[in-house]
Design a protein around this motif. Structure first.
Motif, PDB file in Angstrom:
ATOM      1  N   TYR A  64    -112.188 -37.635  49.917  1.00 39.71           N
ATOM      2  CA  TYR A  64    -111.469 -37.298  48.700  1.00 39.71           C
ATOM      3  C   TYR A  64    -111.545 -38.423  47.665  1.00 39.71           C
ATOM      4  O   TYR A  64    -112.574 -38.623  47.053  1.00 39.71           O
ATOM      5  N   ASN A  65    -110.464 -39.184  47.477  1.00 38.14           N
ATOM      6  CA  ASN A  65    -110.435 -40.198  46.416  1.00 38.14           C
ATOM      7  C   ASN A  65    -110.682 -41.608  46.929  1.00 38.14           C
ATOM      8  O   ASN A  65    -110.530 -42.568  46.192  1.00 38.14           O
ATOM      9  N   ARG A  66    -111.063 -41.746  48.176  1.00 45.53           N
ATOM     10  CA  ARG A  66    -111.256 -43.057  48.790  1.00 45.53           C
ATOM     11  C   ARG A  66    -112.722 -43.261  49.153  1.00 45.53           C
ATOM     12  O   ARG A  66    -113.378 -42.357  49.667  1.00 45.53           O
ATOM     13  N   VAL A  67    -113.213 -44.471  48.878  1.00 45.84           N
ATOM     14  CA  VAL A  67    -114.560 -44.857  49.293  1.00 45.84           C
ATOM     15  C   VAL A  67    -114.436 -46.177  50.055  1.00 45.84           C
ATOM     16  O   VAL A  67    -113.998 -47.184  49.510  1.00 45.84           O
ATOM     17  N   ASP A  68    -114.775 -46.153  51.339  1.00 44.17           N
ATOM     18  CA  ASP A  68    -114.781 -47.358  52.168  1.00 44.17           C
ATOM     19  C   ASP A  68    -116.194 -47.913  52.195  1.00 44.17           C
ATOM     20  O   ASP A  68    -117.138 -47.187  52.483  1.00 44.17           O
TER      21      ASP A  68
END
Length: 94
Positions: A64-68
């Motif tokens: 969703y709105n997170r990029v690791d």
């Protein structure tokens, strides 16, 4: 072959800006959060272009709105100047 990072103090600004060392690896990581999936995906697209220009590609994961992101240089089996450059570009664009 890419050279390992010679001056580890180059990591200091990144560590002060939320990057952390990966336990058990010579790598750095950071989780980026955006307001929406579209913003996260747009940022990933911008960073893919930057990575291609550097010929240096991140390990990353998106939900969703997170990029690791994990950065390391496989050619030298650890951190290199390329990781510092790409991390700086990621921070600037986020």
């Amino acid at each position: 072959m890419t050279q390992a990072l010679s001056d580890r103090s180059a990591l200091d600004p990144l560590l002060a800006n939320g990057w952390t060392l990966v336990q058990g690896r010579d790598a750095i990581q950071k989780s980026f959060r955006f307001k929406t999936f579209t913003q996260a995906w747009g940022w990933m697209t911008q960073m893919a272009i930057q990575a291609e220009k550097l010929n240096h590609h991140p390990e990353w994961f998106n939900v969703y709105n997170r990029v690791d992101v994990v950065l390391t240089t496989h050619d030298c089996d650890g951190l290199s100047d390329l990781d510092v450059k790409l991390a700086g570009r990621m921070d600037a664009a986020a």
